[in-house]
Design an enzyme around this catalytic site. Structure first.
Site, PDB file in Angstrom:
ATOM      1  N   ASP A   1       0.827  -1.212   0.000  1.00 53.48           N
ATOM      2  CA  ASP A   1       0.000   0.000   0.000  1.00 53.48           C
ATOM      3  C   ASP A   1       0.859   1.260   0.000  1.00 53.48           C
ATOM      4  OD1 ASP A   1       0.809  -0.824   2.616  1.00 53.48           O
ATOM      5  OD2 ASP A   1      -0.437   0.775   3.449  1.00 53.48           O
ATOM      6  N   GLU A   2       0.261   2.328  -0.462  1.00 53.19           N
ATOM      7  CA  GLU A   2       0.805   3.679  -0.325  1.00 53.19           C
ATOM      8  C   GLU A   2       2.286   3.781  -0.701  1.00 53.19           C
ATOM      9  OE1 GLU A   2      -1.965   5.403   3.256  1.00 53.19           O
ATOM     10  OE2 GLU A   2      -0.294   4.148   3.857  1.00 53.19           O
ATOM     11  N   ALA A   3       2.657   3.180  -1.831  1.00 56.10           N
ATOM     12  CA  ALA A   3       4.060   3.198  -2.251  1.00 56.10           C
ATOM     13  C   ALA A   3       4.343   4.450  -3.086  1.00 56.10           C
ATOM     14  CB  ALA A   3       4.376   1.915  -3.027  1.00 56.10           C
ATOM     15  N   GLN A   4       3.973   5.605  -2.547  1.00 55.74           N
ATOM     16  CA  GLN A   4       4.151   6.855  -3.295  1.00 55.74           C
ATOM     17  C   GLN A   4       5.622   7.175  -3.559  1.00 55.74           C
ATOM     18  OE1 GLN A   4       1.452   6.202  -1.305  1.00 55.74           O
ATOM     19  NE2 GLN A   4       0.664   8.160  -0.562  1.00 55.74           N
TER      20      GLN A   4
END
Ligand code: TNX
Length: 517
Positions: free
Chosen positions: A328-331
C-alpha cells in the site's frame, strides 16, 4: 449459496424462554435458518455433561474449551466425556453431520428439553456452534464468578454456515506494539463472532515487530525502545511468542496472517539496515504518522535477498495459507518500479508454498492473478482491481469508509482518525461486500476484513473501544446470508450483546444508535 433464511423480523429479540434467556434468533452473526420450538427449552444444570465425538481429538478440544468457558459462571463441573451416562442432560459435539451445505465451518444446533446437540462436518463447525451456544445462554454466562440463576437455552434448531470463507480482523502491531496477551484477548473476542482470520501488521515505518534470524537488527534496533508512534515501545514478537499466538488462535479456529509491508512503509527496516536504501545512508528513525515516504531499492539484489529471507522465515512459522506483503501507499516508488518489484516478490511467496496477499495496489502487477488483494478504498470503482479479478485475483473487502475500525464514530470520539469517514455502527453495517466495487462480484469476493490501525491506540481498552460494536457488524456481513441483512434486527441483537461485554470486562462504545439492554 442459496439461503433458507426467513428474514429476521425487525427487532424480534424477545426472551426465548420462560426463565428469561435469549431468543433462539438473538445471535450475531445472524444464522442461516432458525426454527424456535417454545416447548423445547433446555436447562443447563449441575449434572450436565459435555459429550464429544469419540476418537476425535479436535472435537474433544472444542469440548474442553466450551467447558472451561461455562464453568466459572455456572460453578458446574461439566465433565467432557466420549459417552454420556443415561438420562443426564447433555451437550453433544458430534461430527458426521452428513449435510454438504454445512461445509467445513457450518453446524446444526438442536435444542431439546434434555439435550443441546451440535453436529458438523468438521471441528471448525463444532467450534462455530459453541460460539452460538454461548450467545443463547443468559448474559451472566460470561461472568468470571459464580452467578446463582437458572441457565436455559431456548428450544428449537439452527442451521448455519458462512456466506464467505474469509472473515478477518487486522491489528497493527507496528505503530503501537500490543503484547501477546493482548493479542490473545482480541482473538477470544473476535472469535465470538465467528471471525476466522487475524491479520497482524508486523512492520511499518516506525517499527519492526517480528524476529527474523537472518536480519537480527530488524528487531534489536527497530523493535527497541522508542520505536512506537510518539516514541513509545519497545516491542516485538519473538518467534516463540508468534508460534504461541498461532497455536492459541488455531485452538479457536482463527488463522494468523502475518504482514510485512513493502516496498513502502519500510523506514524501520532501513534504519536497521541502511543497505536496504539506494544510497546506503541510514534514514532517521520516524515516530510520526506520515505515510508514503519510504521505499526499498527496487534495482538492488540486496533487496530481494532481504525479502526472500523474510518470506522464508515467516512461511516457516506460519501454518496458515497466506503471507501478506503489504504493497500500500508506495508513493515513494515509481509505477514501473512498483510493478517490477511485485513481479519478483509475488512469486516468491508461492515459492514458499503460500498464497500471496496484499493491499489492492498489488492488482497493478500481472503476477497478482494468483494473489488475494485487499480493497481498502473509499469509492465504488477500482479499475486495476476489477481488471485483476478477470484474471483470477480474489478480493477481501475492507472499504476504509465502512470497515476501518480506527475511524472515529463521530467528531468527538477521543481515539482514532477521520481521513476515510466517521463510521457509526449503522454505517459499518450498511453495505454489501458483493456489490461494493464495480466488477468485483460475489464470486470474486473471498470475504471481509476489519482493519484496526493503531497510531492512536495503545491499550487493549483502546482496541476494544474502537472494535466494538463495529467488528460484529463486519463479521455479520461476512458470515450471514444477504437475505438476513436487516438493520433493525442487527441493532436489536446488538443491544442485547452489551451486557455480555460488560460481564467479560470488554470495553465498547455505547453507540446512541443502539437500545442497549
Ligand atoms: C492508511 S490503509 C494506511 C495505513 C494507516 C491508515 C490509517 C492502508 C493500506 N494504509 O498506513 O495506518 O491509513 O487509517
Amino acid at each position: 449459496h442459496q439461503s433458507a433464511a426467513a428474514p429476521h423480523s425487525a427487532g424480534a429479540v424477545q426472551s426465548g424462554s420462560p426463565s428469561g434467556g435469549p431468543a433462539l434468533s438473538s445471535v450475531i452473526p445472524a444464522p442461516v435458518a432458525v426454527r424456535p420450538d417454545p416447548r423445547a427449552t433446555f436447562r443447563l444444570g449441575a449434572l450436565t455433561v459435555i459429550r464429544t465425538q469419540p476418537g476425535s481429538d479436535a472435537a474433544r478440544s472444542v469440548g474442553d474449551l466450551i467447558a472451561r468457558e461455562l464453568r466459572p459462571a455456572t460453578g458446574f463441573g461439566l465433565p467432557v466425556l466420549p459417552v454420556a451416562p443415561r438420562a443426564v442432560p447433555t451437550i453433544s459435539l458430534l461430527l458426521g453431520a452428513r449435510d454438504y451445505r454445512l461445509g467445513d465451518e457450518g453446524y446444526r444446533l438442536t435444542v431439546s428439553p434434555t439435550s443441546v446437540t451440535i453436529r458438523a462436518n468438521k471441528a471448525a463447525g463444532l467450534f462455530a456452534g459453541t460460539r452460538t451456544l454461548l450467545q443463547l445462554l443468559p448474559a451472566e454466562i460470561d461472568s468470571p464468578r459464580v452467578v446463582r440463576r437458572v441457565w436455559t437455552v431456548a428450544g428449537g434448531d439452527i442451521v448455519d454456515y458462512p456466506r464467505f470463507a474469509y472473515r478477518g480482523a487486522m491489528l497493527d502491531e507496528a505503530r503501537h506494539f500490543h503484547t501477546p496477551s493482548e493479542v490473545k484477548a482480541y482473538i477470544d473476542e473476535i472469535g465470538r463472532f465467528k471471525v476466522n482470520y487475524l491479520h497482524l501488521h508486523l512492520s511499518d515505518d516506525q517499527g519492526w515487530r517480528i524476529q527474523i534470524d537472518s536480519w537480527p537488527r530488524l528487531t534489536s534496533v527497530s523493535g527497541g525502545a522508542g520505536t512506537g508512534v510518539d516514541g513509545e515501545g519497545p516491542g516485538f514478537l519473538t518467534k516463540a511468542q508468534y508460534k504461541d499466538i498461532v497455536a492459541y488462535a488455531a485452538k479457536r479456529y482463527v488463522t494468523i496472517v502475518p504482514e510485512i509491508d513493502m516496498p513502502g512503509h519500510v523506514n524501520a527496516a532501513q534504519v536497521a539496515y541502511p543497505s536496504l536504501t539506494c544510497d546506503g545512508v541510514a534514514p532517521a528513525p520516524r515516530t510520526d504518522t506520515e505515510v508514503g515516504y519510504s521505499s526499498l531499492c527496487i534495482g538492488s539484489d540486496t533487496t530481494y535477498r532481504f525479502v526472500e529471507d523474510v518470506i522464508r522465515e515467516l512461511a516457516a512459522i506460519t501454518p496458515g495459507p497466506y503471507i501478506h506483503i503489504g504493497g500500500d501507499e508506495a508513493q515513494a516508488t515509481s509505477d514501473a518500479d512498483y510493478i517490477a518489484f511485485q513481479q519478483r516478490v509475488l512469486p516468491l511467496v508461492a515459492k514458499y508454498s503460500k498464497t500471496a496477499y496484499g493491499w489492492n495496489e498489488i492488482a497493478k502487477a500481472p503476477a497478482a492473478s494468483t494473489a488475494v488483494a485487499q480493497f481498502w478504498g473509499t469509492g465504488t470503482t477500482e479499475p486495476d482491481l476489477a481488471a485483476a479479478v478477470t484474471t483470477g485475483t480474489k478480493v477481501v473487502m475492507s472499504p476504509a469508509n465502512k470497515a476501518y475500525l480506527d475511524m472515529k464514530y463521530n467528531p468527538s470520539t477521543p481515539l482514532g482518525q477521520d481521513w476515510a469517514a466517521l463510521i457509526e455502527v449503522r454505517d459499518a453495517y450498511g453495505w454489501d461486500p458483493a456489490t461494493r466495487v464495480a466488477g468485483v462480484g460475489e464470486n470474486a469476493v473471498l470475504g471481509v476484513e476489519a482493519p484496526l490501525w493503531s497510531e492512536t491506540l495503545r491499550t487493549l481498552d483502546d482496541i476494544e473501544f474502537m472494535a466494538f460494536p463495529r467488528l460484529p457488524a463486519i463479521a455479520e456481513l461476512g458470515w450471514s446470508p444477504r437475505s438476513t441483512h436487516d438493520w433493525d434486527s442487527f441493532a436489536a441483537r446488538l443491544g442485547t450483546y452489551g451486557p455480555r461485554w460488560t460481564q467479560q470486562g470488554v470495553n465498547f462504545y455505547p453507540s446512541p444508535q443502539i437500545a442497549w439492554s
